[in-house]
Write a protein that holds these residues in place. Structure first.
Motif, PDB file in Angstrom:
ATOM      1  N   GLY A   2      20.931 -18.494  -2.744  1.00  0.00           N
ATOM      2  CA  GLY A   2      20.865 -19.943  -2.700  1.00  0.00           C
ATOM      3  C   GLY A   2      22.181 -20.689  -2.672  1.00  0.00           C
ATOM      4  O   GLY A   2      22.231 -21.850  -3.075  1.00  0.00           O
ATOM      5  N   SER A   3      23.234 -20.067  -2.147  1.00  0.00           N
ATOM      6  CA  SER A   3      24.526 -20.757  -2.151  1.00  0.00           C
ATOM      7  C   SER A   3      24.496 -22.042  -1.334  1.00  0.00           C
ATOM      8  O   SER A   3      25.055 -23.071  -1.747  1.00  0.00           O
ATOM      9  CB  SER A   3      25.625 -19.833  -1.600  1.00  0.00           C
ATOM     10  OG  SER A   3      25.341 -19.450  -0.266  1.00  0.00           O
ATOM     11  N   ASP A   4      23.830 -22.017  -0.193  1.00  0.00           N
ATOM     12  CA  ASP A   4      23.843 -23.200   0.670  1.00  0.00           C
ATOM     13  C   ASP A   4      23.018 -24.335   0.059  1.00  0.00           C
ATOM     14  O   ASP A   4      23.419 -25.506   0.100  1.00  0.00           O
ATOM     15  CB  ASP A   4      23.324 -22.844   2.065  1.00  0.00           C
ATOM     16  CG  ASP A   4      24.240 -21.857   2.786  1.00  0.00           C
ATOM     17  OD1 ASP A   4      25.412 -21.708   2.363  1.00  0.00           O
ATOM     18  OD2 ASP A   4      23.793 -21.227   3.756  1.00  0.00           O
TER      19      ASP A   4
ATOM     20  N   ARG B 122      32.324 -14.288   2.568  1.00  0.00           N
ATOM     21  CA  ARG B 122      32.613 -12.870   2.774  1.00  0.00           C
ATOM     22  C   ARG B 122      31.505 -12.029   2.150  1.00  0.00           C
ATOM     23  O   ARG B 122      31.071 -12.301   1.036  1.00  0.00           O
ATOM     24  CB  ARG B 122      33.955 -12.516   2.130  1.00  0.00           C
ATOM     25  CG  ARG B 122      34.564 -11.229   2.645  1.00  0.00           C
ATOM     26  CD  ARG B 122      35.990 -11.093   2.162  1.00  0.00           C
ATOM     27  NE  ARG B 122      36.065 -10.234   0.992  1.00  0.00           N
ATOM     28  CZ  ARG B 122      37.030 -10.281   0.094  1.00  0.00           C
ATOM     29  NH1 ARG B 122      37.983 -11.184   0.204  1.00  0.00           N
ATOM     30  NH2 ARG B 122      37.045  -9.453  -0.910  1.00  0.00           N
ATOM     31  N   SER B 123      31.061 -11.032   2.877  1.00  0.00           N
ATOM     32  CA  SER B 123      30.063 -10.081   2.367  1.00  0.00           C
ATOM     33  C   SER B 123      28.851 -10.795   1.776  1.00  0.00           C
ATOM     34  O   SER B 123      28.356 -10.430   0.706  1.00  0.00           O
ATOM     35  CB  SER B 123      30.698  -9.163   1.316  1.00  0.00           C
ATOM     36  OG  SER B 123      31.772  -8.441   1.858  1.00  0.00           O
ATOM     37  N   ALA B 124      28.385 -11.828   2.462  1.00  0.00           N
ATOM     38  CA  ALA B 124      27.206 -12.611   2.061  1.00  0.00           C
ATOM     39  C   ALA B 124      27.440 -13.444   0.808  1.00  0.00           C
ATOM     40  O   ALA B 124      26.492 -13.965   0.231  1.00  0.00           O
ATOM     41  CB  ALA B 124      25.982 -11.721   1.878  1.00  0.00           C
ATOM     42  N   TYR B 125      28.686 -13.592   0.392  1.00  0.00           N
ATOM     43  CA  TYR B 125      29.024 -14.491  -0.711  1.00  0.00           C
ATOM     44  C   TYR B 125      29.710 -15.740  -0.169  1.00  0.00           C
ATOM     45  O   TYR B 125      30.455 -15.678   0.810  1.00  0.00           O
ATOM     46  CB  TYR B 125      29.965 -13.816  -1.712  1.00  0.00           C
ATOM     47  CG  TYR B 125      29.295 -12.796  -2.596  1.00  0.00           C
ATOM     48  CD1 TYR B 125      28.777 -13.147  -3.841  1.00  0.00           C
ATOM     49  CD2 TYR B 125      29.186 -11.468  -2.188  1.00  0.00           C
ATOM     50  CE1 TYR B 125      28.168 -12.204  -4.653  1.00  0.00           C
ATOM     51  CE2 TYR B 125      28.573 -10.518  -2.996  1.00  0.00           C
ATOM     52  CZ  TYR B 125      28.067 -10.898  -4.224  1.00  0.00           C
ATOM     53  OH  TYR B 125      27.462  -9.969  -5.035  1.00  0.00           O
TER      54      TYR B 125
ATOM     55  N   LEU C 203      33.092 -21.862  -7.536  1.00  0.00           N
ATOM     56  CA  LEU C 203      31.908 -21.075  -7.838  1.00  0.00           C
ATOM     57  C   LEU C 203      31.686 -20.066  -6.725  1.00  0.00           C
ATOM     58  O   LEU C 203      31.874 -20.388  -5.545  1.00  0.00           O
ATOM     59  CB  LEU C 203      30.665 -21.967  -7.934  1.00  0.00           C
ATOM     60  CG  LEU C 203      30.755 -23.269  -8.728  1.00  0.00           C
ATOM     61  CD1 LEU C 203      29.442 -24.040  -8.615  1.00  0.00           C
ATOM     62  CD2 LEU C 203      31.103 -23.004 -10.181  1.00  0.00           C
ATOM     63  N   VAL C 204      31.268 -18.858  -7.093  1.00  0.00           N
ATOM     64  CA  VAL C 204      30.902 -17.867  -6.082  1.00  0.00           C
ATOM     65  C   VAL C 204      29.410 -17.579  -6.219  1.00  0.00           C
ATOM     66  O   VAL C 204      28.907 -17.344  -7.313  1.00  0.00           O
ATOM     67  CB  VAL C 204      31.741 -16.577  -6.209  1.00  0.00           C
ATOM     68  CG1 VAL C 204      31.521 -15.879  -7.540  1.00  0.00           C
ATOM     69  CG2 VAL C 204      31.453 -15.632  -5.049  1.00  0.00           C
ATOM     70  N   VAL C 205      28.692 -17.645  -5.074  1.00  0.00           N
ATOM     71  CA  VAL C 205      27.237 -17.484  -5.078  1.00  0.00           C
ATOM     72  C   VAL C 205      26.835 -16.717  -3.825  1.00  0.00           C
ATOM     73  O   VAL C 205      27.336 -17.005  -2.728  1.00  0.00           O
ATOM     74  CB  VAL C 205      26.513 -18.855  -5.102  1.00  0.00           C
ATOM     75  CG1 VAL C 205      25.002 -18.655  -5.178  1.00  0.00           C
ATOM     76  CG2 VAL C 205      26.995 -19.709  -6.269  1.00  0.00           C
ATOM     77  N   GLN C 206      25.914 -15.773  -3.962  1.00  0.00           N
ATOM     78  CA  GLN C 206      25.410 -15.062  -2.797  1.00  0.00           C
ATOM     79  C   GLN C 206      24.582 -15.995  -1.918  1.00  0.00           C
ATOM     80  O   GLN C 206      23.839 -16.840  -2.423  1.00  0.00           O
ATOM     81  CB  GLN C 206      24.532 -13.884  -3.220  1.00  0.00           C
ATOM     82  CG  GLN C 206      25.283 -12.690  -3.756  1.00  0.00           C
ATOM     83  CD  GLN C 206      24.377 -11.488  -3.882  1.00  0.00           C
ATOM     84  OE1 GLN C 206      23.707 -11.105  -2.923  1.00  0.00           O
ATOM     85  NE2 GLN C 206      24.339 -10.896  -5.065  1.00  0.00           N
ATOM     86  N   LYS C 207      24.700 -15.794  -0.623  1.00  0.00           N
ATOM     87  CA  LYS C 207      23.943 -16.637   0.304  1.00  0.00           C
ATOM     88  C   LYS C 207      22.446 -16.497   0.061  1.00  0.00           C
ATOM     89  O   LYS C 207      21.727 -17.498  -0.021  1.00  0.00           O
ATOM     90  CB  LYS C 207      24.278 -16.261   1.749  1.00  0.00           C
ATOM     91  CG  LYS C 207      23.520 -17.110   2.769  1.00  0.00           C
ATOM     92  CD  LYS C 207      23.848 -16.708   4.195  1.00  0.00           C
ATOM     93  CE  LYS C 207      23.044 -17.564   5.185  1.00  0.00           C
ATOM     94  NZ  LYS C 207      23.300 -17.170   6.588  1.00  0.00           N
TER      95      LYS C 207
END
Length: 204
Positions: free
Chosen positions: A166-168, A187-190, A159-163
């Motif tokens: 809520g990725s963490d 990378r790049s806030a993802y 899965l790819v999620v922006q930080k």
């Protein structure tokens, strides 16, 4: 903001266009339209996912969850020609575009459909997704809990999620649901997360 890309039947007037997905191992020209996710370019998160994940299984059933007009599913189909790839979405305009893009790319090992049209007995050797974070946390959790238990033994979801979306916290939630989860790229806030099947001791 206009209608959401997760509307089942977008009401916006069509404005067809094409975008290019260029990766080290493939180049796809994809048709897009208004009312679908990221119609003007392949989303950065999608590209980061496709540039960082390990190669998909060579065979078996593979899933693109929230496929849009198809960049992830078509990459799976191109990289694993002996596999059977499924792309699911709620957006019927996106699904039609994805089917047209598969035909244009001469990829016949991929099928695009609504979720309830996929055989519930199928188990997936891999699930790749740029999940629809903007549907809201509760709906996202419901979506993931519907599909991640369908990972085959030894399978992995990426899965790819922006930080900042809520990725963490999603990583912690997945682990709390019994799905071992690790970050494999940033990378790049993802963040790209690798999710393993639920541990046997965890209740469903």
């Amino acid at each position: 903001m206009g209608e959401h890309y997760f509307a089942p039947r977008p009401g916006s007037a069509g404005r067809p266009r094409t975008v290019d997905l260029v990766l080290p191992d493939l180049h796809l020209r994809l048709g897009t339209d208004s009312g679908v996710f990221s119609p003007d370019r392949v989303d950065l998160g999608t590209r980061i996912l496709l540039e960082t994940v390990p190669p998909p299984p060579a065979a078996g059933d593979l899933l693109d969850l929230g496929c849009g007009y198809g960049p992830i599913a078509l990459t799976l189909a191109r990289r694993s020609p002996q596999a059977r790839v499924f792309g699911v979405d709620v957006n019927e305009r996106a699904l039609e575009l994805a089917r047209e893009n598969a035909t244009a790319a001469d990829l016949d090992n991929v099928r695009f459909s609504l979720a309830d049209e996929v055989d519930p007995a199928l188990r997936f050797a891999a699930i790749w997704s740029n999940p629809p974070i903007r549907i809201g946390k509760a709906a996202l959790h419901e979506l993931l809990l519907a599909w991640l238990p369908r990972l085959a033994p030894g399978g992995l979801a990426h899965l790819v999620v922006q930080k900042h979306l809520g990725s963490d916290s999603l990583q912690r939630w997945l682990a709390g649901q019994g799905f071992p989860t690790e970050r494999i790229a940033s990378r790049s806030a993802y963040r790209v997360l690798a999710v393993s099947p639920r541990t046997e001791s965890e209740p469903a």
